[in-house]
Write a protein that holds these residues in place. Structure first.
Motif, PDB file in Angstrom:
ATOM      1  N   ILE A 155       0.845  -1.202   0.000  1.00  0.00           N
ATOM      2  CA  ILE A 155       0.000   0.000   0.000  1.00  0.00           C
ATOM      3  C   ILE A 155       0.879   1.251   0.000  1.00  0.00           C
ATOM      4  N   ARG A 156       1.984   1.160   0.724  1.00  0.00           N
ATOM      5  CA  ARG A 156       2.913   2.302   0.760  1.00  0.00           C
ATOM      6  C   ARG A 156       3.509   2.513  -0.632  1.00  0.00           C
ATOM      7  N   ALA A 157       3.914   1.393  -1.276  1.00  0.00           N
ATOM      8  CA  ALA A 157       4.528   1.509  -2.610  1.00  0.00           C
ATOM      9  C   ALA A 157       3.521   2.058  -3.622  1.00  0.00           C
ATOM     10  N   LEU A 204      -0.512   5.065  -1.489  1.00  0.00           N
ATOM     11  CA  LEU A 204      -1.792   5.301  -0.805  1.00  0.00           C
ATOM     12  C   LEU A 204      -1.600   5.806   0.632  1.00  0.00           C
ATOM     13  N   THR A 205      -0.558   5.301   1.283  1.00  0.00           N
ATOM     14  CA  THR A 205      -0.299   5.769   2.652  1.00  0.00           C
ATOM     15  C   THR A 205      -0.038   7.274   2.625  1.00  0.00           C
ATOM     16  N   ASP A 206       0.693   7.712   1.591  1.00  0.00           N
ATOM     17  CA  ASP A 206       1.024   9.137   1.487  1.00  0.00           C
ATOM     18  C   ASP A 206      -0.225  10.019   1.426  1.00  0.00           C
ATOM     19  N   LEU A 207      -1.277   9.514   0.780  1.00  0.00           N
ATOM     20  CA  LEU A 207      -2.509  10.315   0.692  1.00  0.00           C
ATOM     21  C   LEU A 207      -3.058  10.611   2.089  1.00  0.00           C
ATOM     22  N   LYS A 212      -8.751   3.067  -6.567  1.00  0.00           N
ATOM     23  CA  LYS A 212      -8.748   3.412  -7.992  1.00  0.00           C
ATOM     24  C   LYS A 212      -7.785   2.535  -8.795  1.00  0.00           C
ATOM     25  N   LYS A 213      -6.588   2.325  -8.242  1.00  0.00           N
ATOM     26  CA  LYS A 213      -5.576   1.577  -9.009  1.00  0.00           C
ATOM     27  C   LYS A 213      -5.371   0.163  -8.459  1.00  0.00           C
ATOM     28  N   LEU A 214      -6.364  -0.328  -7.760  1.00  0.00           N
ATOM     29  CA  LEU A 214      -6.265  -1.687  -7.202  1.00  0.00           C
ATOM     30  C   LEU A 214      -5.996  -2.667  -8.352  1.00  0.00           C
TER      31      LEU A 214
END
Ligand SMILES: NC(=O)c1ccc[n+]([C@@H]2O[C@H](COP(=O)([O-])OP(=O)(O)OC[C@H]3O[C@@H](n4cnc5c(N)ncnc54)[C@H](O)[C@@H]3O)[C@@H](O)[C@H]2O)c1
Ligand SMILES: [Zn+2]
Length: 387
Positions: free
Chosen positions: A43-45, A48-51, A182-184
């Motif tokens: 998730i970090r890569a 998404l975590t950044d959001l 969105k990009k899953l």
């Protein structure tokens, strides 16, 4: 159907476009000083975590990120996360991820101040109270873990996955923002989408079904049947993805009020022993278990009712035709999404059949919810079909 029923919901749910921005309001309302952000490397890569971190930063709140939650953690791995969270003084936990991360986050919220361990909760799930409030931000659609009081961990010595259920684990806040899914990747969207489908249909046909769970299970089922293929196939299908996100949350609420049945029960050993992803093992079992259940008249009538609710314009006459049509539709979805339909791909030897039966029959917590009683011989026949 249960005569008495109850439902506990997350404290507050934010949903829709830019829902992530509400995190700032939550932090302010809670007076948060230092939050723990629980997530995983994938998730970090994916950025998404950044959001979420951007929102925390703009609220001027300190944070520590714990991004080492493994996929479908064992109870020992969940304990490592609890210990890591306990090493910093946090006043709020934010779980950003799929079911694995959210479940680990729920356990941390109950255990972070020490004294009890995850192992203690496996033995006595009701023992703990919530110590730190939680915000769940799901990135799959999904387990519905953001709505449930359950945390599922693998127990390697039993080669089984076990659900720890404690209503204090229900999230204080849920943030459903389609930007997170969105990009899953298609493969993950497909497996997790089938998991939500299984939750909806199992909860509607469970012995524990009741008007409250039906109110969430049926719309979830309808949304999933109408949107799952486009949401998985088309990266631009944002409305369909939003519907899947909402549906998986609804299906999670349905789990909380009702309970899953033999699909999930028999799927637990597949995750525990062969590490087959939760959604994939449910996808393999969904249609065979539904067909097994068809022999039960009450089940057949419930599935027909679900079919009518999802396809009101249908002209089918009998319950059995309607129930079969719904199962055929589920079969079509599993095949369309290219999810394996048997265990051959996972190198499960035929000689393991008896071990599987024994492990599956231990999941009495969910087997008791199945309208058609499941004997060891029945479980053997179902596993034999998918070998
Ligand atoms: N608590 C409950 O009520 C409940 C219900 C069902 C399942 N579960 C549990 O949840 C776990 C499974 O969770 P899951 O199916 O959500 O998958 P997951 O959390 O195990 O994640 C699977 C993989 O997908 C990646 N991923 C997740 N979101 C992504 C995204 N948006 N973009 C890119 N990669 C992404 C992760 O990094 C990971 O590698 C299992 O342990 C299962 O038993 C819990
Ligand atoms: Zn599930």
């Amino acid at each position: 159907m249960l005569k008495q029923y109850a439902l506990k919901l997350p404290g507050k749910v934010f949903c829709g476009e830019n829902a992530l921005e509400k995190i700032k309001d939550i932090l302010a309302a809670e007076g948060a000083q230092h939050v723990a952000v629980i997530t995983d490397k994938g998730i970090r890569a994916a950025g998404l975590t950044d959001l979420v971190l951007t929102q925390i930063e703009s609220a001027g709140v300190r944070y520590t990120v714990f991004d080492e939650v493994p996929v479908e953690p064992t109870y020992q791995q969940a304990q490592t996360l609890v210990d890591q969270c306990g090493s910093v003084q946090t006043d709020l936990l934010i779980a950003v991820g799929g079911g694995s991360v959210m479940d680990a986050g729920k356990l941390a919220s109950m255990l972070v101040l020490g004294t009890l361990t995850v192992k203690d909760l496996l033995e006595t799930p009701g023992k703990a109270k919530k110590q730190v409030k939680t915000i769940m931000v799901p990135t799959t659609a999904g387990t519905g873990a953001e709505a449930t009081p359950n945390a599922i961990v693998a127990v390697p010595e039993k080669e089984l996955k076990v659900g720890i259920v404690n209503e204090n684990m229900i999230a204080d806040y849920v943030v459903l923002d389609a930007a997170m899914i969105k990009k899953l990747p298609r493969k993950i969207a497909a497996a997790t989408g089938i998991d939500a489908l299984a939750h909806a249909v199992e909860c509607f046909t469970s012995n524990k079904a009741n008007p409250l769970s039906d109110a969430f299970a049926l719309p979830a089922l309808k949304m999933i049947l109408n949107n799952i293929e486009a949401a998985c196939d088309d990266p631009e299908a944002i409305e369909q993805k939003q519907s899947m996100q909402l549906a998986s949350f609804y299906a999670g609420v349905a789990i909380t009020a009702s309970g899953t049945t033999a699909v999930h029960a028999l799927s637990y050993p597949l995750g525990g022993k062969y590490h087959i992803a939760h959604g994939v093992s449910n996808a393999i079992l969904l249609v065979p278990v539904m067909r097994f259940n068809l022999k039960d008249e009450a089940f057949c009538a419930r599935l027909a009712e679900a079919h009518d609710a999802c396809y009101p314009a249908n002209t089918l006459a009998s319950c059995s035709e309607k129930a079969c049509a719904l199962i055929d539709r589920m079969d079509e979805i599993v095949r369309h999404l290219d999810i394996p339909t048997c265990l051959r791909e996972f190198n499960v030897p035929e000689s393991d059949l008896e071990t599987l039966v024994e492990a599956g029959m231990q999941v009495t917590r969910l087997l008791v919810n199945n309208m058609r009683p499941v004997t060891a011989e029945d479980a053997r026949e179902i596993y034999r079909q998918i070998l």
